[in-house]
Each structure stands twice: as C-alpha cells, then as structure tokens.
Design a protein around this motif. Structure first.
Motif, PDB file in Angstrom:
ATOM      1  N   SER A   1       6.235  47.543   5.639  1.00  0.00           N
ATOM      2  CA  SER A   1       5.428  46.361   5.952  1.00  0.00           C
ATOM      3  C   SER A   1       4.133  46.350   5.149  1.00  0.00           C
ATOM      4  O   SER A   1       3.719  45.304   4.632  1.00  0.00           O
ATOM      5  CB  SER A   1       5.127  46.333   7.445  1.00  0.00           C
ATOM      6  OG  SER A   1       4.339  45.221   7.797  1.00  0.00           O
ATOM      7  N   ALA A   2       3.475  47.520   5.028  1.00  0.00           N
ATOM      8  CA  ALA A   2       2.208  47.602   4.298  1.00  0.00           C
ATOM      9  C   ALA A   2       2.376  47.221   2.832  1.00  0.00           C
ATOM     10  O   ALA A   2       1.435  46.728   2.198  1.00  0.00           O
ATOM     11  CB  ALA A   2       1.637  49.008   4.410  1.00  0.00           C
TER      12      ALA A   2
ATOM     13  N   ARG B   1       8.926  53.051  13.769  1.00  0.00           N
ATOM     14  CA  ARG B   1       7.568  52.502  13.669  1.00  0.00           C
ATOM     15  C   ARG B   1       6.582  53.451  14.328  1.00  0.00           C
ATOM     16  O   ARG B   1       6.890  54.064  15.345  1.00  0.00           O
ATOM     17  CB  ARG B   1       7.505  51.130  14.368  1.00  0.00           C
ATOM     18  CG  ARG B   1       8.515  50.124  13.831  1.00  0.00           C
ATOM     19  CD  ARG B   1       8.713  48.977  14.813  1.00  0.00           C
ATOM     20  NE  ARG B   1       9.891  48.187  14.453  1.00  0.00           N
ATOM     21  CZ  ARG B   1       9.841  46.979  13.879  1.00  0.00           C
ATOM     22  NH1 ARG B   1       8.683  46.414  13.628  1.00  0.00           N
ATOM     23  NH2 ARG B   1      10.949  46.339  13.577  1.00  0.00           N
ATOM     24  N   SER B   2       5.415  53.547  13.763  1.00  0.00           N
ATOM     25  CA  SER B   2       4.302  54.330  14.308  1.00  0.00           C
ATOM     26  C   SER B   2       4.496  55.834  14.208  1.00  0.00           C
ATOM     27  O   SER B   2       3.529  56.579  14.169  1.00  0.00           O
ATOM     28  CB  SER B   2       4.004  53.955  15.779  1.00  0.00           C
ATOM     29  OG  SER B   2       3.691  52.585  15.867  1.00  0.00           O
TER      30      SER B   2
ATOM     31  N   ASP C   1       6.306  51.055   8.893  1.00  0.00           N
ATOM     32  CA  ASP C   1       4.884  50.844   8.622  1.00  0.00           C
ATOM     33  C   ASP C   1       4.623  50.759   7.120  1.00  0.00           C
ATOM     34  O   ASP C   1       3.891  49.881   6.654  1.00  0.00           O
ATOM     35  CB  ASP C   1       4.062  51.969   9.253  1.00  0.00           C
ATOM     36  CG  ASP C   1       4.242  52.041  10.755  1.00  0.00           C
ATOM     37  OD1 ASP C   1       3.339  51.609  11.478  1.00  0.00           O
ATOM     38  OD2 ASP C   1       5.303  52.508  11.193  1.00  0.00           O
ATOM     39  N   LYS C   2       5.211  51.669   6.350  1.00  0.00           N
ATOM     40  CA  LYS C   2       5.026  51.651   4.904  1.00  0.00           C
ATOM     41  C   LYS C   2       5.721  50.437   4.295  1.00  0.00           C
ATOM     42  O   LYS C   2       5.186  49.782   3.396  1.00  0.00           O
ATOM     43  CB  LYS C   2       5.552  52.944   4.282  1.00  0.00           C
ATOM     44  CG  LYS C   2       5.200  53.133   2.807  1.00  0.00           C
ATOM     45  CD  LYS C   2       5.552  54.531   2.339  1.00  0.00           C
ATOM     46  CE  LYS C   2       5.023  54.789   0.933  1.00  0.00           C
ATOM     47  NZ  LYS C   2       5.719  54.010  -0.092  1.00  0.00           N
TER      48      LYS C   2
END
Length: 294
Positions: free
Chosen positions: A142-143, A110-111, A139-140
C-alpha cells in the motif's frame, strides 16, 4: 571479516516487486492472512480476536483471497486460540481454499508479518513447501501505491495430500522436559516486559524457566515491516545462545509470534526447530507448570 550471512531459502520470501510482476500467473494463490489481537484489561482474557476480513473487504492485493486463521484453520474443539488441527483435517481445509499440488502460495498480512508466518509454518508442518511470505506485507504494498481491489477472490478447490512433519509443533510436555537440558534452547518470542514478568497478560506473569528472549518485533524493521537482514538476525539469535547444534523450541502467547522467530531460524539454516502451539495461553494458566520471573 566473517562471511556475509544469507537466507537459506530465498524463494520463501518474496518482494512486492516480484509479486506485482507475477500476479497474472495462473498457478499463483495469494492470501491475506490478517488477524488482529485487541488487548483488553479486566476481562479475564489476554485479548479479543478480530478477523482481518473487514479490512480485506475494504481493499486487498488484486486476486488475493482471505484466510481466517481462527475461524477456518484452527481446532474449534481446543480451549485455546489458534490450536493446530489434525494434519489431514488441516490439509483438507487448505485444499478447499485452493492450495494444493501445482500451486505457488504467497501469504501476506497487515500490521505484522506474524500472521503470514503462522500460516507458512502450518503449511510446512503438513508437508506443503511451495509457500512464501510477502516481505513488508500489505503495508509495504500500500505504501508503494500499488493497486488494490475490493472484489472477493475464491480459488477453485485443489488436491492436497498431508505429509506431516510432526516435530514442527510441540506441546507443554516437551517444553517442560527441555528445562535444564543443555542440548535445547527455548526461546520466548514475546516482548521483554512479558518475558520478565512485568505484564500479567496471560495469567501468571513470567516465562518458561531458563528460556531466553528474542522478541519477534526485534527481527523486523519497524518502518517497512520487512525482515531484518540475515546478518542482523543471525547475530540476534547468536547473542542468546541459539546454536545450530541445539534443538530450538520457540513459544509466545498463542503460537503466532513464535512462528516469525521459527521462520527466520529456518531461513538461517537451523534444522531442528519447533513451535509450542498453545504457548503462554496454556503454560501461564497451568499451576502445575513452573514459571520464572525477573
């Protein structure tokens, strides 16, 4: 026009689409590798290490387990953070987590992708080659609105025999010996303010003399956290004189960001790459080692 550059080992980078379509594969082992560095001032240390376990517990890719880099996969006897354990010891730790013969491993974080590339480089260093990094990380995922779960996954223990590649990690002596050697390109993967000596985060400000700067952050799209295209990455390394005929030594603060540079150099077909494991955590504190500013 020059030929389009391609990554040499595309199987070592997987997309969120690929992972979503393969989560049911019984041989797949997916791991959240997240660690956070909480930068502090006035404490005498460059940062506070925080495991990403709490965020894993709040929600993670379905079927994924968690790897605690500092707590489970680093040499606890070292005075530095994140130091690689002995290859046999590390293989046993990975095996206990379910990584072994016949498994396909996908690593995400993450991040920042650097935590996944660190684990990938460690696996490669002990001879395990069936691992990949999730492009864009959690992140991707989740997005894109993909599913998450909170239930912990623990894979059954596996068998993993270490087949060490000792040249993939180096210590301060090889870094010092490379200063002034035209056959070696030493790369600093830290941000430019640290490279120039404008930030004393690690103690003595500055860099390894003669080293060039390719910040890990410059190799990743800031919005999507996906790796930049191979052409762009090749141009970035070419601009600092990182020729494929040279041995490439990469360092950062603690051997983490350096693995992102090293991972993409490997993807570009560079064959002689090593990461300085303890990096500026060690170099900046050792007054016997030279340092360069500006």
């Amino acid at each position: 026009m020059p030929a389009t550059q391609h990554y040499a080992y595309p199987d070592a980078i997987v997309t969120t689409e690929w992972l979503a379509g393969n989560l049911s594969d019984a041989s797949l082992r997916v791991f959240d590798c997240t660690t956070y560095l909480r930068y502090e001032t006035g404490t005498g240390r460059p940062y506070r290490i925080e495991s990403g376990r709490a965020d894993y517990d709040k929600g993670h890719i379905p079927g994924s387990a968690f790897l605690d880099l500092q707590g489970e996969l680093s040499d606890s006897s070292s005075r530095f953070n994140f130091t690689m354990p002995d290859a046999q010891d590390l293989a046993a730790r990975f095996a206990a987590k379910g990584i072994g013969d016949g498994t396909r491993v996908v690593l995400y974080s993450r991040s920042s992708l650097q935590w996944a590339t660190r684990i990938w480089w460690m696996l490669r260093a002990i001879g395990f080659d069936d691992a990949a990094v999730l492009d864009g990380g959690f992140d991707k995922w989740s997005a894109e609105g993909r599913p998450v779960e909170t239930a912990e996954t623990r894979y059954p223990a596996a068998r993993l025999a270490a087949r060490p590649r000792p040249g993939l990690f180096v210590g301060k002596e090889e870094i010092r010996a490379a200063i002034g050697d035209a056959k070696v390109c030493t790369i600093n993967a830290l941000a430019s303010d640290l490279h120039k000596g404008e930030n004393p985060r690690y103690g003595r400000p500055g860099r390894v003399p003669g080293s060039v700067n390719v910040p890990a952050l410059a190799l990743v799209d800031a919005a999507s956290l996906t790796f930049n295209a191979a052409d762009a990455v090749a141009a970035t390394f070419g601009a600092v004189g990182a020729d494929k005929s040279k041995r490439i030594l990469v360092y950062c603060g603690g051997g983490i960001a350096a693995t992102l540079d090293a991972f993409l150099l490997h993807q570009l077909g560079y064959e002689d790459i090593a990461v300085y494991d303890n990096s500026m955590n060690e170099w900046a504190r050792d007054e016997s080692l030279p340092i360069e500013l500006g």
